[in-house]
Write an enzyme that holds these catalytic residues in place. Structure first.
Site, PDB file in Angstrom:
ATOM      1  N   CYS A 185       0.838  -1.193   0.000  1.00 29.97           N
ATOM      2  CA  CYS A 185       0.000   0.000   0.000  1.00 29.97           C
ATOM      3  C   CYS A 185       0.881   1.253   0.000  1.00 29.97           C
ATOM      4  CB  CYS A 185      -0.890  -0.030   1.237  1.00 29.97           C
ATOM      5  SG  CYS A 185      -1.670   1.521   1.655  1.00 29.97           S
ATOM      6  N   GLU A 186       0.611   2.162  -0.912  1.00 31.59           N
ATOM      7  CA  GLU A 186       1.415   3.382  -0.986  1.00 31.59           C
ATOM      8  C   GLU A 186       1.116   4.352   0.148  1.00 31.59           C
ATOM      9  OE1 GLU A 186      -1.095   6.242  -4.044  1.00 31.59           O
ATOM     10  OE2 GLU A 186       0.284   4.786  -4.902  1.00 31.59           O
ATOM     11  N   HIS A 187       0.008   4.168   0.841  1.00 33.68           N
ATOM     12  CA  HIS A 187      -0.354   5.084   1.930  1.00 33.68           C
ATOM     13  C   HIS A 187       0.333   4.727   3.245  1.00 33.68           C
ATOM     14  CE1 HIS A 187      -4.276   5.780  -0.460  1.00 33.68           C
ATOM     15  NE2 HIS A 187      -3.327   6.585  -0.865  1.00 33.68           N
ATOM     16  N   HIS A 188       0.540   3.423   3.507  1.00 33.23           N
ATOM     17  CA  HIS A 188       1.090   3.005   4.803  1.00 33.23           C
ATOM     18  C   HIS A 188       2.333   2.124   4.664  1.00 33.23           C
ATOM     19  CE1 HIS A 188      -3.289   3.670   5.342  1.00 33.23           C
ATOM     20  NE2 HIS A 188      -2.841   4.402   6.339  1.00 33.23           N
ATOM     21  N   GLN A 226      -4.896  -0.557  -4.659  1.00 36.26           N
ATOM     22  CA  GLN A 226      -5.453  -1.674  -5.415  1.00 36.26           C
ATOM     23  C   GLN A 226      -6.210  -1.216  -6.658  1.00 36.26           C
ATOM     24  OE1 GLN A 226      -7.724  -4.438  -3.045  1.00 36.26           O
ATOM     25  NE2 GLN A 226      -8.896  -5.143  -4.805  1.00 36.26           N
ATOM     26  N   HIS A 245      -6.073  -6.195   3.008  1.00 39.31           N
ATOM     27  CA  HIS A 245      -5.131  -5.103   3.256  1.00 39.31           C
ATOM     28  C   HIS A 245      -4.729  -5.073   4.722  1.00 39.31           C
ATOM     29  CE1 HIS A 245      -5.754  -2.844  -0.626  1.00 39.31           C
ATOM     30  NE2 HIS A 245      -6.735  -3.727  -0.662  1.00 39.31           N
ATOM     31  N   CYS A 302      -3.237  -2.761   6.167  1.00 44.76           N
ATOM     32  CA  CYS A 302      -3.489  -1.422   6.719  1.00 44.76           C
ATOM     33  C   CYS A 302      -4.913  -1.333   7.286  1.00 44.76           C
ATOM     34  CB  CYS A 302      -3.228  -0.332   5.685  1.00 44.76           C
ATOM     35  SG  CYS A 302      -4.209  -0.463   4.186  1.00 44.76           S
TER      36      CYS A 302
END
Length: 191
Positions: free
Chosen positions: A81-84, A122, A150, A152
């Site tokens: 995941c690019e956010h976490h 995703q 996920h 996250c």
């Protein structure tokens, strides 16, 4: 190879500093080699940045005079995941309607890996896989379905252990014809 070693060494140095920042001692027995191991792992799970789907697929495009749907389902994948920068993983099913040519089946799985092995969300990964296949091989339509869990969502934040996310992307006749989408979903076991 020298560039790979330099990159891994630099990433390891950053991991060493991160361990210090969270209150750990990177020189204790259990962590002495962790920065290098973590750097090698990160390098491996982001291998997609250093690959080309088009180049991989170009070695396995073959003449074909039928237009029946081709499906490879349940291709397992692991991504980040690019956010976490936490993992998400699951299965992807790919279908396409050939137009004079087909793609070697293993190349569909390799295309999935090219896009899975990057930092991303995703939804974008599903669309990129669909677009890449659409551009690589002559076709009347492409469809991609992805179901993933996920970490996250499971390890932090809302902590919903049984949740999964399903995304779709399609082009051509799959976008225009609901019956084709239904056929694909039925074969893939998607309700």
């Amino acid at each position: 190879m020298e560039d790979k070693e330099r990159i891994i060494s630099e990433i390891a140095g950053h991991y060493r500093e991160i361990l210090k920042l969270i209150g750990e001692d990177p020189d204790r027995e259990g962590l002495m080699k962790t920065p290098e191991r973590a750097a090698k792992a990160l390098y491996a799970v982001t291998e997609g940045y250093r690959q080309s789907a088009k180049e991989i697929a170009s070695k396995a495009i073959f003449e074909h005079d039928d237009d029946g749907m081709v499906i490879v389902k349940d291709i397992e994948f692991y991504s980040m995941c690019e956010h976490h920068i936490l993992p998400f993983f699951g299965k992807i099913s790919v279908g396409y309607l050939p137009k004079g040519k087909i793609l070697g089946l293993s190349k569909l799985a390799r295309i999935v890996d090219v896009y899975a092995k990057r930092l991303q969300v995703q939804e974008r990964m599903t669309a990129r896989i669909c677009r890449a296949i659409s551009e690589i091989i002559p076709n009347e339509g492409v469809i991609v379905a992805c179901e993933a869990a996920h970490l996250c969502m499971k390890m932090r934040g809302v902590e919903k252990q049984d949740s999964s996310t399903v995304t779709f992307s399609s082009s051509g006749k799959f976008r225009e014809n609901p019956e084709l989408r239904k056929e694909f979903m039925a074969v893939c076991g998607i309700h």
